[in-house]
Design a protein around this motif. Structure first.
Motif, PDB file in Angstrom:
ATOM      1  N   ASP A 155      57.769  52.758  46.492  1.00 31.19           N
ATOM      2  CA  ASP A 155      58.645  51.730  47.287  1.00 31.19           C
ATOM      3  C   ASP A 155      57.524  50.805  47.897  1.00 31.19           C
ATOM      4  O   ASP A 155      57.753  49.587  48.199  1.00 31.19           O
ATOM      5  N   VAL A 156      56.394  51.471  48.563  1.00 33.39           N
ATOM      6  CA  VAL A 156      55.407  50.873  48.938  1.00 33.39           C
ATOM      7  C   VAL A 156      53.991  51.261  48.097  1.00 33.39           C
ATOM      8  O   VAL A 156      53.818  52.377  47.936  1.00 33.39           O
ATOM      9  N   LEU A 157      53.489  50.427  47.533  1.00 35.88           N
ATOM     10  CA  LEU A 157      52.403  50.761  46.709  1.00 35.88           C
ATOM     11  C   LEU A 157      51.178  50.084  47.198  1.00 35.88           C
ATOM     12  O   LEU A 157      50.819  48.816  47.643  1.00 35.88           O
ATOM     13  N   ASN A 158      50.120  50.869  48.067  1.00 40.11           N
ATOM     14  CA  ASN A 158      48.971  50.621  48.798  1.00 40.11           C
ATOM     15  C   ASN A 158      47.715  50.861  47.741  1.00 40.11           C
ATOM     16  O   ASN A 158      47.451  51.974  47.789  1.00 40.11           O
ATOM     17  N   VAL A 159      47.303  49.718  47.190  1.00 39.82           N
ATOM     18  CA  VAL A 159      45.988  50.069  46.338  1.00 39.82           C
ATOM     19  C   VAL A 159      44.705  49.509  47.049  1.00 39.82           C
ATOM     20  O   VAL A 159      44.583  48.217  47.405  1.00 39.82           O
ATOM     21  N   ILE A 160      43.840  50.359  47.083  1.00 42.67           N
ATOM     22  CA  ILE A 160      42.225  50.088  47.712  1.00 42.67           C
ATOM     23  C   ILE A 160      41.499  49.829  46.469  1.00 42.67           C
ATOM     24  O   ILE A 160      41.291  50.639  45.798  1.00 42.67           O
ATOM     25  N   PRO A 161      41.154  48.502  46.144  1.00 41.85           N
ATOM     26  CA  PRO A 161      40.660  48.205  45.051  1.00 41.85           C
ATOM     27  C   PRO A 161      38.871  48.474  44.875  1.00 41.85           C
ATOM     28  O   PRO A 161      38.476  48.778  46.207  1.00 41.85           O
ATOM     29  N   PRO A 162      38.324  48.692  43.873  1.00 44.75           N
ATOM     30  CA  PRO A 162      36.859  48.973  43.810  1.00 44.75           C
ATOM     31  C   PRO A 162      36.271  47.919  44.536  1.00 44.75           C
ATOM     32  O   PRO A 162      36.407  46.624  44.865  1.00 44.75           O
ATOM     33  N   MET A 163      35.022  48.022  45.394  1.00 45.88           N
ATOM     34  CA  MET A 163      34.457  47.174  46.133  1.00 45.88           C
ATOM     35  C   MET A 163      32.960  46.987  45.746  1.00 45.88           C
ATOM     36  O   MET A 163      32.300  47.486  44.997  1.00 45.88           O
ATOM     37  N   ARG A 164      32.588  45.821  46.438  1.00 42.97           N
ATOM     38  CA  ARG A 164      31.159  45.262  46.263  1.00 42.97           C
ATOM     39  C   ARG A 164      30.592  44.556  47.457  1.00 42.97           C
ATOM     40  O   ARG A 164      31.514  44.378  48.210  1.00 42.97           O
ATOM     41  N   ALA A 165      29.398  44.264  47.789  1.00 46.94           N
ATOM     42  CA  ALA A 165      28.878  43.323  48.749  1.00 46.94           C
ATOM     43  C   ALA A 165      29.785  42.153  48.969  1.00 46.94           C
ATOM     44  O   ALA A 165      30.192  41.709  47.948  1.00 46.94           O
ATOM     45  N   GLY A 166      29.875  41.671  50.117  1.00 48.96           N
ATOM     46  CA  GLY A 166      30.752  40.688  50.681  1.00 48.96           C
ATOM     47  C   GLY A 166      30.180  39.373  49.671  1.00 48.96           C
ATOM     48  O   GLY A 166      28.859  39.470  49.357  1.00 48.96           O
ATOM     49  N   ASN A 167      31.013  38.465  49.552  1.00 49.12           N
ATOM     50  CA  ASN A 167      30.756  37.316  48.560  1.00 49.12           C
ATOM     51  C   ASN A 167      29.512  36.466  49.152  1.00 49.12           C
ATOM     52  O   ASN A 167      28.760  35.874  48.107  1.00 49.12           O
ATOM     53  N   ILE A 168      29.239  36.357  50.381  1.00 54.86           N
ATOM     54  CA  ILE A 168      28.064  35.657  50.782  1.00 54.86           C
ATOM     55  C   ILE A 168      26.770  36.397  50.168  1.00 54.86           C
ATOM     56  O   ILE A 168      25.752  35.558  49.877  1.00 54.86           O
ATOM     57  N   ALA A 169      26.810  37.578  50.000  1.00 56.40           N
ATOM     58  CA  ALA A 169      25.588  38.039  49.359  1.00 56.40           C
ATOM     59  C   ALA A 169      25.277  37.528  47.940  1.00 56.40           C
ATOM     60  O   ALA A 169      24.223  37.339  47.532  1.00 56.40           O
ATOM     61  N   LEU A 170      26.402  37.278  47.424  1.00 58.15           N
ATOM     62  CA  LEU A 170      26.355  36.731  45.924  1.00 58.15           C
ATOM     63  C   LEU A 170      25.953  35.310  46.062  1.00 58.15           C
ATOM     64  O   LEU A 170      25.108  34.643  45.303  1.00 58.15           O
ATOM     65  N   LYS A 171      26.536  34.446  46.843  1.00 54.97           N
ATOM     66  CA  LYS A 171      26.146  33.045  47.127  1.00 54.97           C
ATOM     67  C   LYS A 171      24.626  32.952  47.475  1.00 54.97           C
ATOM     68  O   LYS A 171      24.101  31.740  47.099  1.00 54.97           O
ATOM     69  N   ALA A 172      24.217  34.055  48.102  1.00 58.47           N
ATOM     70  CA  ALA A 172      22.838  33.934  48.697  1.00 58.47           C
ATOM     71  C   ALA A 172      21.763  34.036  47.545  1.00 58.47           C
ATOM     72  O   ALA A 172      20.556  34.004  47.529  1.00 58.47           O
ATOM     73  N   GLY A 173      22.444  34.562  46.525  1.00 49.71           N
ATOM     74  CA  GLY A 173      21.563  35.026  45.278  1.00 49.71           C
ATOM     75  C   GLY A 173      20.947  36.011  45.451  1.00 49.71           C
ATOM     76  O   GLY A 173      19.908  36.422  44.744  1.00 49.71           O
ATOM     77  N   LEU A 174      21.269  37.202  46.157  1.00 48.32           N
ATOM     78  CA  LEU A 174      20.652  38.478  46.498  1.00 48.32           C
ATOM     79  C   LEU A 174      20.728  39.410  45.186  1.00 48.32           C
ATOM     80  O   LEU A 174      21.884  39.420  44.503  1.00 48.32           O
ATOM     81  N   PRO A 175      19.568  39.850  44.666  1.00 49.83           N
ATOM     82  CA  PRO A 175      19.661  40.811  43.898  1.00 49.83           C
ATOM     83  C   PRO A 175      20.490  41.927  44.036  1.00 49.83           C
ATOM     84  O   PRO A 175      20.497  42.651  45.201  1.00 49.83           O
ATOM     85  N   LEU A 176      21.466  42.364  43.080  1.00 57.42           N
ATOM     86  CA  LEU A 176      22.203  43.547  43.392  1.00 57.42           C
ATOM     87  C   LEU A 176      22.035  44.918  42.591  1.00 57.42           C
ATOM     88  O   LEU A 176      21.849  44.696  41.503  1.00 57.42           O
ATOM     89  N   ILE A 177      22.291  46.129  43.217  1.00 59.92           N
ATOM     90  CA  ILE A 177      22.188  47.318  42.374  1.00 59.92           C
ATOM     91  C   ILE A 177      23.608  47.560  41.690  1.00 59.92           C
ATOM     92  O   ILE A 177      24.617  47.415  42.504  1.00 59.92           O
ATOM     93  N   ASN A 178      23.375  47.812  40.677  1.00 52.99           N
ATOM     94  CA  ASN A 178      24.750  48.033  39.721  1.00 52.99           C
ATOM     95  C   ASN A 178      25.860  46.982  39.936  1.00 52.99           C
ATOM     96  O   ASN A 178      26.959  46.834  39.853  1.00 52.99           O
ATOM     97  N   ASP A 179      25.176  45.798  40.212  1.00 54.78           N
ATOM     98  CA  ASP A 179      25.944  44.510  40.191  1.00 54.78           C
ATOM     99  C   ASP A 179      26.895  44.747  41.440  1.00 54.78           C
ATOM    100  O   ASP A 179      27.867  43.825  41.559  1.00 54.78           O
ATOM    101  N   ARG A 180      26.445  45.609  42.428  1.00 56.14           N
ATOM    102  CA  ARG A 180      27.555  45.748  43.672  1.00 56.14           C
ATOM    103  C   ARG A 180      27.026  45.559  44.886  1.00 56.14           C
ATOM    104  O   ARG A 180      27.390  45.150  45.936  1.00 56.14           O
ATOM    105  N   TRP A 181      25.755  46.328  45.203  1.00 55.29           N
ATOM    106  CA  TRP A 181      25.174  46.429  46.540  1.00 55.29           C
ATOM    107  C   TRP A 181      23.917  46.095  46.697  1.00 55.29           C
ATOM    108  O   TRP A 181      23.199  45.950  45.782  1.00 55.29           O
TER     109      TRP A 181
END
Length: 425
Positions: free
Chosen positions: A274-300
């Motif tokens: 009746d209520v479905l609360n899904v916490i999705p998989p996560m990664r570093a906030g988008n601004i880290a991607l916009k800054a072009g920072l290299p990520l470990i596992n494409d996430r952190w």
């Protein structure tokens, strides 16, 4: 006032010895001449702390600009109590006014659209481009689009509420509207995710509400992990206290959702809620991607733990949940606050041409409500290990509650008020 001496003493930065202290003392002798401009993106636990402590520890001689998209700070810690009907949004909302009026931080309420780490500029949607000598990114987490089939674009019907704000209100409203006898299904992603004990606390405070308002209802905890990820014995006991109401199902990896019917599609089962609360998989906030920072596992983001400077990107410091975690180091508001102080001290030293503190120590405390009054905690201390080049847990320091109790309930609320004051007062 919490001085740099207090932090050096309580957080162990005193171990930096004369190098750090001399650098910070030198800051105070410069007078009104600016020694540098630090731009901070993100006014959460990490960013707001860095802004205040840069101004305080430099006696106002370092210019600080804080760019934050929201007009006020809204705390993720304690936000589960809003969903459970024990607190209101205004109880977890704090103004940024003191950062401006008391500490002289320039606040820009805007969205960052680009970062040029070569030119050392940050571009915003409405306020143009700002140059910096050093940049601090405290972007928190973002979610991985399409990690769960059918979820992207349907967050209003299947909210995560894993960033405190409008979705917190949406999830609370869905819970209130649920009929007695309904099913509240909560899905937890695989680690690492923000706030390891948070989902289990949420299950408890939701059950606490339902036990009083809709006692025929059920809380179904669908965990992609094989077991409870924090305070396992204590949460197991808490779940048992809601016997017949909370059902915990480990190894429940989510393949997709049907938003129209609020159905969770697991590997071997389909669960309609009746209520479905899904916490999705996560990664570093988008601004880290916009800054072009290299990520470990494409996430952190990977950092130099002495300065919180992103590896391979000079002049850019990254804090908090966006980091690839050191061993046993949680993604938490308290830890982001500690990162902010380490980064502030390091930046002030770097402006002076001095080395950062070689042995920083950080700590974390995390409280979890298991009902309206009783709380459990976990605490840990992490010290930089020069050989491993990362913080390591200090053996024998920290620990967990013996049992849930009301005294820690009072401590939890005091912790929140104190850390908000530490960042923003």
């Amino acid at each position: 006032m919490f001085t740099r001496r207090d932090f050096l003493k309580t957080a162990g930065v005193a171990a930096a010895g004369s190098t750090t202290l001399a650098g910070l003392s030198a800051c105070a002798t410069v007078g009104g001449t600016s020694r540098g401009h630090v731009v901070i993106v993100g006014g959460g636990y990490g960013g707001a702390t860095t802004a205040k402590y840069l101004r305080m520890w430099s006696n106002g001689t370092v210019d600080v600009t804080l760019i934050e998209r929201n007009p006020t700070f809204v705390s993720c810690p304690i936000s589960n109590l809003v969903i459970g009907g024990l607190k209101q949004m205004e109880d977890i909302t704090v103004s940024y006014d003191n950062l401006k009026s008391k500490w002289g931080v320039k606040l820009i309420t805007d969205e960052v659209t680009a970062v040029d780490t070569a030119k050392r500029t940050v571009t915003t949607a409405k306020n143009g481009t700002v140059g910096y000598d050093r940049l601090v990114l405290s972007p928190g987490i973002d979610f991985i689009p399409n990690a769960v089939a059918g979820l992207d674009g349907n967050e209003e019907r299947i909210p995560h509420a894993w960033k405190a704000g409008p979705q917190t209100v949406v999830l609370r409203k869905q819970l209130q509207d649920m009929a007695d006898g309904g099913v509240f299904a909560l899905h937890i992603p695989k680690v690492p995710y923000r706030c390891p004990p948070g989902p289990y606390e949420r299950a408890c405070v939701v059950a606490n509400y339902l036990r009083q308002a809709k006692p025929k209802s059920k809380v179904l905890v669908l965990d992609a992990n094989g077991e409870i990820q924090s305070k396992k014995a204590l949460f197991t006991k808490a779940f048992e206290s809601y016997k017949g109401m909370i059902e915990y199902v480990p190894n429940s990896e989510l393949r997709g959702v049907d938003a129209a019917s609020r159905t969770a599609e697991l590997e071997f089962d389909k669960i309609k809620a009746d209520v479905l609360n899904v916490i999705p998989p996560m990664r570093a906030g988008n601004i880290a991607l916009k800054a072009g920072l290299p990520l470990i596992n494409d996430r952190w983001v990977d950092v130099d733990w002495l300065t919180l400077e992103a590896k391979g990107v000079p002049g850019v410091h990254v804090l908090g949940d966006a980091l690839f975690p050191a061993p046993t180091m949680p993604k938490s508001g308290h830890m982001a606050n500690q990162h902010g102080k380490v980064a502030a001290a390091a930046i002030l030293n770097l402006f002076e041409g001095l080395a950062p503190n070689p042995t920083p120590v950080v700590m974390n405390t995390c409280y979890s409500f298991v009902d309206s009054k009783n709380v459990i905690h976990v605490a840990s201390v992490h010290q930089y290990d020069a050989e491993k080049k990362q913080p390591m847990p200090v053996q024998g320091a920290g620990g967990v509650s013996m049992a849930a109790n009301e005294l820690e309930g009072k401590a939890a609320l005091a912790w929140a008020k104190n850390i908000w004051a530490d960042m923003l007062a």
